[in-house]
Design an enzyme around this catalytic site. Structure first.
Site, PDB file in Angstrom:
ATOM      1  N   LYS A  22      39.530 -50.987 -31.647  1.00  0.00           N
ATOM      2  CA  LYS A  22      40.206 -50.885 -30.331  1.00  0.00           C
ATOM      3  C   LYS A  22      39.189 -51.011 -29.206  1.00  0.00           C
ATOM      4  O   LYS A  22      39.359 -51.785 -28.263  1.00  0.00           O
ATOM      5  CB  LYS A  22      40.925 -49.542 -30.205  1.00  0.00           C
ATOM      6  CG  LYS A  22      41.350 -49.201 -28.772  1.00  0.00           C
ATOM      7  CD  LYS A  22      42.060 -47.871 -28.689  1.00  0.00           C
ATOM      8  CE  LYS A  22      41.184 -46.690 -28.661  1.00  0.00           C
ATOM      9  NZ  LYS A  22      40.575 -46.387 -27.358  1.00  0.00           N
ATOM     10  N   ASN A  23      38.096 -50.262 -29.290  1.00  0.00           N
ATOM     11  CA  ASN A  23      37.138 -50.193 -28.184  1.00  0.00           C
ATOM     12  C   ASN A  23      36.258 -51.427 -28.048  1.00  0.00           C
ATOM     13  O   ASN A  23      35.499 -51.543 -27.095  1.00  0.00           O
ATOM     14  CB  ASN A  23      36.296 -48.921 -28.306  1.00  0.00           C
ATOM     15  CG  ASN A  23      37.158 -47.697 -28.078  1.00  0.00           C
ATOM     16  OD1 ASN A  23      38.298 -47.805 -27.616  1.00  0.00           O
ATOM     17  ND2 ASN A  23      36.637 -46.538 -28.404  1.00  0.00           N
ATOM     18  N   CYS A 116      42.966 -37.398 -17.464  1.00  0.00           N
ATOM     19  CA  CYS A 116      42.938 -37.642 -18.914  1.00  0.00           C
ATOM     20  C   CYS A 116      43.240 -36.306 -19.583  1.00  0.00           C
ATOM     21  O   CYS A 116      43.128 -35.264 -18.946  1.00  0.00           O
ATOM     22  CB  CYS A 116      41.539 -38.152 -19.257  1.00  0.00           C
ATOM     23  SG  CYS A 116      41.206 -38.193 -20.995  1.00  0.00           S
ATOM     24  N   ARG A 121      37.157 -37.874 -15.866  1.00  0.00           N
ATOM     25  CA  ARG A 121      36.461 -39.062 -16.392  1.00  0.00           C
ATOM     26  C   ARG A 121      36.263 -40.025 -15.223  1.00  0.00           C
ATOM     27  O   ARG A 121      36.990 -40.974 -15.061  1.00  0.00           O
ATOM     28  CB  ARG A 121      37.249 -39.689 -17.530  1.00  0.00           C
ATOM     29  CG  ARG A 121      37.317 -38.793 -18.763  1.00  0.00           C
ATOM     30  CD  ARG A 121      38.117 -39.420 -19.886  1.00  0.00           C
ATOM     31  NE  ARG A 121      37.456 -40.588 -20.449  1.00  0.00           N
ATOM     32  CZ  ARG A 121      38.042 -41.415 -21.335  1.00  0.00           C
ATOM     33  NH1 ARG A 121      39.293 -41.183 -21.716  1.00  0.00           N
ATOM     34  NH2 ARG A 121      37.401 -42.452 -21.825  1.00  0.00           N
ATOM     35  N   ASP A 304      33.813 -39.465 -30.153  1.00  0.00           N
ATOM     36  CA  ASP A 304      35.105 -39.823 -30.749  1.00  0.00           C
ATOM     37  C   ASP A 304      35.233 -39.353 -32.192  1.00  0.00           C
ATOM     38  O   ASP A 304      36.268 -39.559 -32.815  1.00  0.00           O
ATOM     39  CB  ASP A 304      35.328 -41.336 -30.665  1.00  0.00           C
ATOM     40  CG  ASP A 304      35.485 -41.812 -29.223  1.00  0.00           C
ATOM     41  OD1 ASP A 304      35.441 -43.022 -28.997  1.00  0.00           O
ATOM     42  OD2 ASP A 304      35.622 -40.952 -28.337  1.00  0.00           O
ATOM     43  N   ILE A 326      28.965 -35.249 -24.438  1.00  0.00           N
ATOM     44  CA  ILE A 326      29.530 -36.348 -23.639  1.00  0.00           C
ATOM     45  C   ILE A 326      30.729 -35.847 -22.829  1.00  0.00           C
ATOM     46  O   ILE A 326      30.825 -36.049 -21.623  1.00  0.00           O
ATOM     47  CB  ILE A 326      29.989 -37.503 -24.549  1.00  0.00           C
ATOM     48  CG1 ILE A 326      28.922 -37.886 -25.565  1.00  0.00           C
ATOM     49  CG2 ILE A 326      30.443 -38.691 -23.704  1.00  0.00           C
ATOM     50  CD1 ILE A 326      27.763 -38.666 -25.026  1.00  0.00           C
ATOM     51  N   ARG A 396      47.995 -45.049 -30.411  1.00  0.00           N
ATOM     52  CA  ARG A 396      47.142 -45.729 -29.435  1.00  0.00           C
ATOM     53  C   ARG A 396      45.914 -46.320 -30.093  1.00  0.00           C
ATOM     54  O   ARG A 396      45.361 -47.307 -29.615  1.00  0.00           O
ATOM     55  CB  ARG A 396      46.683 -44.752 -28.341  1.00  0.00           C
ATOM     56  CG  ARG A 396      47.784 -44.274 -27.430  1.00  0.00           C
ATOM     57  CD  ARG A 396      47.197 -43.558 -26.230  1.00  0.00           C
ATOM     58  NE  ARG A 396      46.269 -44.443 -25.509  1.00  0.00           N
ATOM     59  CZ  ARG A 396      45.647 -44.071 -24.393  1.00  0.00           C
ATOM     60  NH1 ARG A 396      45.829 -42.844 -23.914  1.00  0.00           N
ATOM     61  NH2 ARG A 396      44.826 -44.895 -23.769  1.00  0.00           N
TER      62      ARG A 396
HETATM   63  C1  EPZ Z   1      34.477 -45.118 -23.973  1.00  0.00           C
HETATM   64  O1  EPZ Z   1      35.077 -44.485 -22.837  1.00  0.00           O
HETATM   65  C2  EPZ Z   1      35.516 -45.055 -25.085  1.00  0.00           C
HETATM   66  N1  EPZ Z   1      36.713 -45.740 -24.642  1.00  0.00           N
HETATM   67  C3  EPZ Z   1      35.859 -43.603 -25.392  1.00  0.00           C
HETATM   68  O2  EPZ Z   1      36.712 -43.591 -26.537  1.00  0.00           O
HETATM   69  C4  EPZ Z   1      34.596 -42.854 -25.764  1.00  0.00           C
HETATM   70  O3  EPZ Z   1      34.914 -41.482 -25.892  1.00  0.00           O
HETATM   71  C5  EPZ Z   1      33.541 -43.006 -24.660  1.00  0.00           C
HETATM   72  O4  EPZ Z   1      33.306 -44.404 -24.387  1.00  0.00           O
HETATM   73  C6  EPZ Z   1      32.203 -42.395 -25.052  1.00  0.00           C
HETATM   74  O5  EPZ Z   1      31.734 -42.939 -26.223  1.00  0.00           O
HETATM   75  C7  EPZ Z   1      36.765 -47.087 -24.788  1.00  0.00           C
HETATM   76  O6  EPZ Z   1      35.849 -47.747 -25.247  1.00  0.00           O
HETATM   77  C8  EPZ Z   1      38.026 -47.760 -24.338  1.00  0.00           C
HETATM   78  P1  EPZ Z   1      31.798 -43.568 -20.869  1.00  0.00           P
HETATM   79  P2  EPZ Z   1      34.406 -44.606 -21.391  1.00  0.00           P
HETATM   80  O7  EPZ Z   1      31.867 -44.303 -19.586  1.00  0.00           O
HETATM   81  O8  EPZ Z   1      33.841 -45.955 -21.226  1.00  0.00           O
HETATM   82  C9  EPZ Z   1      30.434 -40.302 -17.670  1.00  0.00           C
HETATM   83  C10 EPZ Z   1      38.652 -43.186 -27.811  1.00  0.00           C
HETATM   84  O9  EPZ Z   1      38.945 -42.100 -28.348  1.00  0.00           O
HETATM   85  N2  EPZ Z   1      30.728 -41.329 -16.649  1.00  0.00           N
HETATM   86  O10 EPZ Z   1      30.825 -44.021 -21.893  1.00  0.00           O
HETATM   87  O11 EPZ Z   1      35.414 -44.133 -20.414  1.00  0.00           O
HETATM   88  C11 EPZ Z   1      31.698 -39.779 -18.364  1.00  0.00           C
HETATM   89  O12 EPZ Z   1      32.320 -38.771 -17.617  1.00  0.00           O
HETATM   90  C12 EPZ Z   1      38.082 -43.179 -26.371  1.00  0.00           C
HETATM   91  O13 EPZ Z   1      38.766 -44.289 -28.349  1.00  0.00           O
HETATM   92  C13 EPZ Z   1      30.458 -41.057 -15.321  1.00  0.00           C
HETATM   93  O14 EPZ Z   1      29.989 -39.986 -14.978  1.00  0.00           O
HETATM   94  O15 EPZ Z   1      33.252 -43.499 -21.512  1.00  0.00           O
HETATM   95  C14 EPZ Z   1      31.158 -39.308 -19.703  1.00  0.00           C
HETATM   96  O16 EPZ Z   1      30.666 -38.013 -19.592  1.00  0.00           O
HETATM   97  C15 EPZ Z   1      38.241 -41.853 -25.698  1.00  0.00           C
HETATM   98  N3  EPZ Z   1      30.750 -42.020 -14.402  1.00  0.00           N
HETATM   99  C16 EPZ Z   1      30.022 -40.291 -19.961  1.00  0.00           C
HETATM  100  O17 EPZ Z   1      29.692 -40.904 -18.726  1.00  0.00           O
HETATM  101  C17 EPZ Z   1      31.270 -43.250 -14.733  1.00  0.00           C
HETATM  102  O18 EPZ Z   1      31.510 -44.096 -13.862  1.00  0.00           O
HETATM  103  C18 EPZ Z   1      30.356 -41.369 -20.970  1.00  0.00           C
HETATM  104  O19 EPZ Z   1      31.549 -42.008 -20.559  1.00  0.00           O
HETATM  105  C19 EPZ Z   1      31.544 -43.495 -16.092  1.00  0.00           C
HETATM  106  C20 EPZ Z   1      31.254 -42.520 -17.042  1.00  0.00           C
END
Ligand code: EPZ
Length: 416
Positions: A22-23, A116, A121, A304, A326, A396
């Site tokens: 998916k990701n 969320c 997020r 995840d 995370i 999902r």
């Molecule tokens: C991706 O989400 C995945 N989703 C998530 O999987 C996964 O949990 C996450 O990466 C971490 O591995 C998809 O790929 C669609 P991040 P993403 O930006 O991109 C902070 C699942 O279960 N951050 O890597 O939204 C954030 O708060 C889903 O399949 C900021 O502060 O995650 C977090 O603490 C759930 N500002 C950290 O970075 C930003 O602009 C990592 O988030 C962006 C992120």
């Protein structure tokens, strides 16, 4: 609302084929907007989230058709740059269309993702990176709005490793004027896979697989025919479920390197794991041993898999300490696991899990995608019957989960 009814107490045994990720699929689907033409994507999982992304693309004027696990995406007719709140609110990853729209059409109106199931997020890094590349973005009525934008190369360092923001800026940079340098990027296989697809479209990217990318903008990209990588989180979930049920399972169509960290944790818990070129076999002991886990960006144990590792620890011999670095408040599964008899104490972003000999079946509620996977696993190990409500969360991100589990001998059925 669909529910799952599971009667536990049987080891998972046999072979299961793992679906596309998916990701990895979502960013590649967004990237098709960057190159006007007919794209073909294979091994695309049938999930609620990929279906939602198809609707986002169609809303923008693309034509999408599916044949089995292959999608044909025709982006020649893309003629609007608005991604509506109705769609974005159901799936945060819809924000991935922002950079491609700015790069291709010079304008975008994309709803800000809402809240969320667990905690804030933010997307501040997405916006800061695009602004560093010259995009003047406003927030108007809940929408990120950009007009008359010409993206230009820039150097941008991520304060936090972010999968989504890395993906966003890679897509912004490939058609930007000049060179872009991205530092402290995410290394998740989904990110590298997107890079490979963009290069196949004619992009110029150096440093894939490292924390520093150098992207030289080009004038145009060409359509692509690409396969989506296997889903490492689905694979790791099945491996963990095998560990929880004293099972013996072969995972087919996987890349072991993509989920090496969780595999190592399961070996620490007493599993025997055989890694082959495109398969992994897991053989579990009667009862897993307690292991401590700290989630990290790739190549660490992914957040995840946090809920699933808590489920394994719930029946392990000993006490496990599981910390999520995370998402510090991604623990909505804990009270539901307690309903099945798990002994878990939460201290901020740390769960202290005292393993119990046996869980017992009960009605429980799914709250988000990975939380629901941990409930399914606990139900498979529990004595008696468990009914899991709100399994739309599962749909999902897990393709035909109950069919695959039944193929491994589980007693599971979907109740409409
Ligand atoms: C991706 O989400 C995945 N989703 C998530 O999987 C996964 O949990 C996450 O990466 C971490 O591995 C998809 O790929 C669609 P991040 P993403 O930006 O991109 C902070 C699942 O279960 N951050 O890597 O939204 C954030 O708060 C889903 O399949 C900021 O502060 O995650 C977090 O603490 C759930 N500002 C950290 O970075 C930003 O602009 C990592 O988030 C962006 C992120």
């Amino acid at each position: 609302m669909d529910k799952l009814r599971i009667t536990g107490g049987r080891p998972l045994e046999g072979t299961v084929r793992i679906s596309g990720a998916k990701n990895a699929a979502l960013p590649v689907m967004a990237a098709t907007l960057l190159a006007s033409g007919v794209h073909r994507l294979r091994n695309v999982p049938k999930l609620r989230d990929t279906q939602t992304f198809i609707r986002v693309l169609e809303t923008l004027g693309a034509q999408v058709s599916r044949e089995g696990d292959a999608l044909t995406i025709d982006t020649r007719g893309v003629n609007t740059f608005e991604a509506p709140y109705e769609l974005v609110k159901t799936m945060r990853a819809s924000i991935y269309v922002l950079a491609p729209l700015l790069a291709r059409l010079g304008a975008a109106r994309v709803s800000l993702p809402g809240g969320c199931a667990w905690g804030p997020r933010p997307v501040n890094l997405h916006l800061a990176g695009l602004q560093a590349m010259g995009a003047k973005l406003e927030i108007e009525h809940g929408y990120i709005v950009g007009r008359d934008i010409r993206l230009r190369g820039a150097t941008f360092g991520f304060d936090v490793v972010s999968v989504g923001a890395t993906v966003q800026l890679m897509m912004a940079a490939v058609l930007a004027e000049g060179a872009t340098v991205l530092e402290n990027v995410a290394l998740e296989p989904d990110v590298t896979a997107l890079g490979d697809v963009l290069i196949a479209c004619g992009a110029r990217i150096e440093g894939l697989g490292t924390r520093r990318l150098v992207i030289q903008g080009v004038n145009a990209l060409r359509p692509v025919d690409a396969a989506i990588i296997p889903d490492r989180i689905e694979a790791a979930t099945f491996a963990a479920a095998t560990a929880m049920t004293a099972g013996k399972v072969r995972l087919e169509g996987v890349t072991a390197d993509h989920f090496e960290a969780p595999l190592r944790k399961l070996e620490e818990a007493g599993c025997t794991i055989l890694r082959e070129s495109d398969a992994v076999s897991v053989s579990a002991p009667r009862r897993p041993k307690a292991v401590d886990v700290v989630t990290q960006p790739f190549p660490g144990v992914p957040t995840d898999m946090q809920a699933q590792m808590i489920a394994v620890s719930a029946v392990a011999a000993g006490t496990s300490v599981i910390e999520d670095t995370i998402y510090v408040d991604r623990f909505t599964h804990v009270p539901e696991l307690a309903r099945l008899g798990a002994d878990i104490e939460l201290k901020g972003n740390v769960a202290v899990v005292k393993g119990v000999e046996r869980l017992s079946g009960a009605p429980v509620m799914a709250t988000d995608l990975r939380a629901s996977a941990s409930l399914v696993m606990a139900a498979l190990a529990a004595e008696g019957e468990t009914v899991i409500d709100r399994i739309y969360h599962l749909d999902r991100g897990y393709e035909a989960l109950e069919v695959k589990l039944a193929g491994l001998g589980a007693r599971v059925e979907r109740l409409a």
